[in-house]
Design a protein around this motif. Structure first.
Motif, PDB file in Angstrom:
ATOM      1  N   THR A  53       0.833  -1.196   0.000  1.00  0.00           N
ATOM      2  CA  THR A  53       0.000   0.000   0.000  1.00  0.00           C
ATOM      3  C   THR A  53       0.866   1.244   0.000  1.00  0.00           C
ATOM      4  O   THR A  53       1.810   1.354   0.788  1.00  0.00           O
ATOM      5  CB  THR A  53      -0.908   0.019   1.247  1.00  0.00           C
ATOM      6  N   THR A  54       0.543   2.183  -0.891  1.00  0.00           N
ATOM      7  CA  THR A  54       1.227   3.465  -0.901  1.00  0.00           C
ATOM      8  C   THR A  54       0.276   4.540  -0.405  1.00  0.00           C
ATOM      9  O   THR A  54      -0.890   4.559  -0.774  1.00  0.00           O
ATOM     10  CB  THR A  54       1.712   3.836  -2.310  1.00  0.00           C
ATOM     11  N   THR A  55       0.796   5.428   0.425  1.00  0.00           N
ATOM     12  CA  THR A  55       0.003   6.555   0.901  1.00  0.00           C
ATOM     13  C   THR A  55       0.681   7.869   0.549  1.00  0.00           C
ATOM     14  O   THR A  55       0.385   8.904   1.131  1.00  0.00           O
ATOM     15  CB  THR A  55      -0.206   6.465   2.423  1.00  0.00           C
ATOM     16  N   THR A  56       1.570   7.822  -0.421  1.00  0.00           N
ATOM     17  CA  THR A  56       2.344   8.991  -0.799  1.00  0.00           C
ATOM     18  C   THR A  56       1.614   9.850  -1.825  1.00  0.00           C
ATOM     19  O   THR A  56       0.753   9.366  -2.560  1.00  0.00           O
ATOM     20  CB  THR A  56       3.710   8.569  -1.380  1.00  0.00           C
ATOM     21  N   THR A  57       1.992  11.126  -1.873  1.00  0.00           N
ATOM     22  CA  THR A  57       1.518  12.005  -2.933  1.00  0.00           C
ATOM     23  C   THR A  57       2.628  12.252  -3.957  1.00  0.00           C
ATOM     24  O   THR A  57       2.429  12.981  -4.923  1.00  0.00           O
ATOM     25  CB  THR A  57       1.058  13.357  -2.361  1.00  0.00           C
ATOM     26  N   GLN A  58       3.798  11.638  -3.727  1.00  0.00           N
ATOM     27  CA  GLN A  58       4.903  11.774  -4.674  1.00  0.00           C
ATOM     28  C   GLN A  58       4.670  10.870  -5.881  1.00  0.00           C
ATOM     29  O   GLN A  58       4.166   9.752  -5.744  1.00  0.00           O
ATOM     30  CB  GLN A  58       6.231  11.380  -4.015  1.00  0.00           C
ATOM     31  N   PRO A  59       5.045  11.319  -7.083  1.00  0.00           N
ATOM     32  CA  PRO A  59       4.962  10.430  -8.255  1.00  0.00           C
ATOM     33  C   PRO A  59       5.879   9.220  -8.070  1.00  0.00           C
ATOM     34  O   PRO A  59       7.003   9.352  -7.568  1.00  0.00           O
ATOM     35  CB  PRO A  59       5.435  11.317  -9.412  1.00  0.00           C
ATOM     36  N   LEU A  60       5.404   8.067  -8.458  1.00  0.00           N
ATOM     37  CA  LEU A  60       6.167   6.832  -8.322  1.00  0.00           C
ATOM     38  C   LEU A  60       6.616   6.373  -9.704  1.00  0.00           C
ATOM     39  O   LEU A  60       5.788   6.198 -10.599  1.00  0.00           O
ATOM     40  CB  LEU A  60       5.308   5.756  -7.664  1.00  0.00           C
ATOM     41  N   ALA A  61       7.923   6.191  -9.885  1.00  0.00           N
ATOM     42  CA  ALA A  61       8.464   5.766 -11.176  1.00  0.00           C
ATOM     43  C   ALA A  61       9.098   4.387 -11.033  1.00  0.00           C
ATOM     44  O   ALA A  61      10.010   4.194 -10.220  1.00  0.00           O
ATOM     45  CB  ALA A  61       9.494   6.771 -11.685  1.00  0.00           C
ATOM     46  N   ILE A  62       8.605   3.442 -11.808  1.00  0.00           N
ATOM     47  CA  ILE A  62       9.117   2.073 -11.773  1.00  0.00           C
ATOM     48  C   ILE A  62       9.955   1.847 -13.022  1.00  0.00           C
ATOM     49  O   ILE A  62       9.433   1.789 -14.142  1.00  0.00           O
ATOM     50  CB  ILE A  62       7.970   1.052 -11.691  1.00  0.00           C
ATOM     51  N   ASP A  63      11.286   1.719 -12.844  1.00  0.00           N
ATOM     52  CA  ASP A  63      12.192   1.504 -13.962  1.00  0.00           C
ATOM     53  C   ASP A  63      12.572   0.036 -14.126  1.00  0.00           C
ATOM     54  O   ASP A  63      13.174  -0.332 -15.138  1.00  0.00           O
ATOM     55  CB  ASP A  63      13.467   2.332 -13.773  1.00  0.00           C
ATOM     56  N   GLY A  64      12.258  -0.786 -13.122  1.00  0.00           N
ATOM     57  CA  GLY A  64      12.510  -2.220 -13.187  1.00  0.00           C
ATOM     58  C   GLY A  64      11.205  -2.979 -13.324  1.00  0.00           C
ATOM     59  O   GLY A  64      10.268  -2.506 -13.965  1.00  0.00           O
ATOM     60  N   THR A  65      11.105  -4.145 -12.695  1.00  0.00           N
ATOM     61  CA  THR A  65       9.926  -5.001 -12.817  1.00  0.00           C
ATOM     62  C   THR A  65       9.147  -5.035 -11.510  1.00  0.00           C
ATOM     63  O   THR A  65       9.709  -5.342 -10.454  1.00  0.00           O
ATOM     64  CB  THR A  65      10.332  -6.433 -13.201  1.00  0.00           C
ATOM     65  N   LEU A  66       7.877  -4.724 -11.585  1.00  0.00           N
ATOM     66  CA  LEU A  66       6.969  -4.799 -10.439  1.00  0.00           C
ATOM     67  C   LEU A  66       5.945  -5.882 -10.735  1.00  0.00           C
ATOM     68  O   LEU A  66       5.236  -5.808 -11.743  1.00  0.00           O
ATOM     69  CB  LEU A  66       6.278  -3.458 -10.218  1.00  0.00           C
ATOM     70  N   THR A  67       5.877  -6.890  -9.870  1.00  0.00           N
ATOM     71  CA  THR A  67       4.979  -8.031 -10.071  1.00  0.00           C
ATOM     72  C   THR A  67       3.962  -8.117  -8.948  1.00  0.00           C
ATOM     73  O   THR A  67       4.327  -8.073  -7.768  1.00  0.00           O
ATOM     74  CB  THR A  67       5.772  -9.350 -10.128  1.00  0.00           C
ATOM     75  N   ILE A  68       2.696  -8.224  -9.320  1.00  0.00           N
ATOM     76  CA  ILE A  68       1.615  -8.482  -8.365  1.00  0.00           C
ATOM     77  C   ILE A  68       1.138  -9.899  -8.634  1.00  0.00           C
ATOM     78  O   ILE A  68       0.678 -10.204  -9.738  1.00  0.00           O
ATOM     79  CB  ILE A  68       0.448  -7.484  -8.537  1.00  0.00           C
ATOM     80  N   SER A  69       1.241 -10.755  -7.637  1.00  0.00           N
ATOM     81  CA  SER A  69       0.975 -12.179  -7.820  1.00  0.00           C
ATOM     82  C   SER A  69      -0.433 -12.569  -7.378  1.00  0.00           C
ATOM     83  O   SER A  69      -1.209 -11.742  -6.896  1.00  0.00           O
ATOM     84  CB  SER A  69       2.014 -13.000  -7.041  1.00  0.00           C
TER      85      SER A  69
END
Length: 203
Positions: A53-69
């Motif tokens: 869970t993210t509660t941030t207001t900052q932009p999130l940049a994913i440059d690698g691999t993000l997996t939701i299983s």
């Protein structure tokens, strides 16, 4: 996290910043990130169970691999996340336990400019802009070619959409359900006239 492999386990650990520089990191419980989430190009982060869970207001940049299983949830709340051209988003569950990306309030903004691999998934509670598949995005080969999934519970704002397919190139999306609650979201799919190639949604 910078080792060959790391695991986050425990009773709902909370992290201010989460940065994966190299190797593979996985979560095995419910984890929260209150500020920044960074996955570098050579790194991967996998949500194996529970939720991230993210509660941030900052932009999130994913440059690698993000997996939701399978049985796992990525809860972006109202955050903005971009999968860069070097990155990949894998939302891969099972027929009985889908992988889920969700939000809250006015919803999250998600733009995919890298690779999208998805099967047995659910995108829900997104912002009025919907899930954006950018013009430079790629789609994984069969069977992870965005099939057997659901887009739903979107925004009721004027001109809101669930899935915005800006990607250049044709594609056939198979077994996709638009589960809009009481028709609240005006549009299921948007395709800009500038995009090249034809897309189709097959049963």
């Amino acid at each position: 996290f910078a080792g060959p492999s790391s695991a986050i386990d425990g009773a709902s650990p909370g992290l201010g910043n989460m940065r994966v520089d190299a190797g593979s990191t996985s979560t095995a419980s419910s984890t929260s990130v209150t500020r920044s989430l960074v996955v570098q190009p050579t790194a991967s982060l996998t949500v194996n169970s529970g939720s991230l869970t993210t509660t941030t207001t900052q932009p999130l940049a994913i440059d690698g691999t993000l997996t939701i299983s399978s049985s796992a949830t990525l809860n972006l709340n109202t955050a903005s996340m971009t999968i860069s051209p070097t990155g990949a988003l894998r939302v891969v569950g099972s027929a009985v336990s889908p992988a889920v990306v969700t939000g809250s309030g006015s919803g999250y903004n998600l733009t995919i400019n890298g690779l999208l691999a998805a099967r047995f998934f659910r995108f829900e509670r997104m912002a009025a802009t919907g899930v954006i598949l950018g013009s430079s995005a790629g789609i994984a080969p069969v069977p992870l070619d965005v099939r057997d999934g659901t887009f739903g519970k979107g925004s009721s704002a004027a001109n809101a959409v669930l899935f915005d397919v800006r990607r250049n190139g044709g594609h056939q999306f198979s077994s996709i359900v638009f589960a809009d609650t009481n028709g609240a979201t005006p549009f299921n799919v948007r395709r800009p006239s500038s995009a090249t190639g034809e897309i189709a949604f097959l049963e």
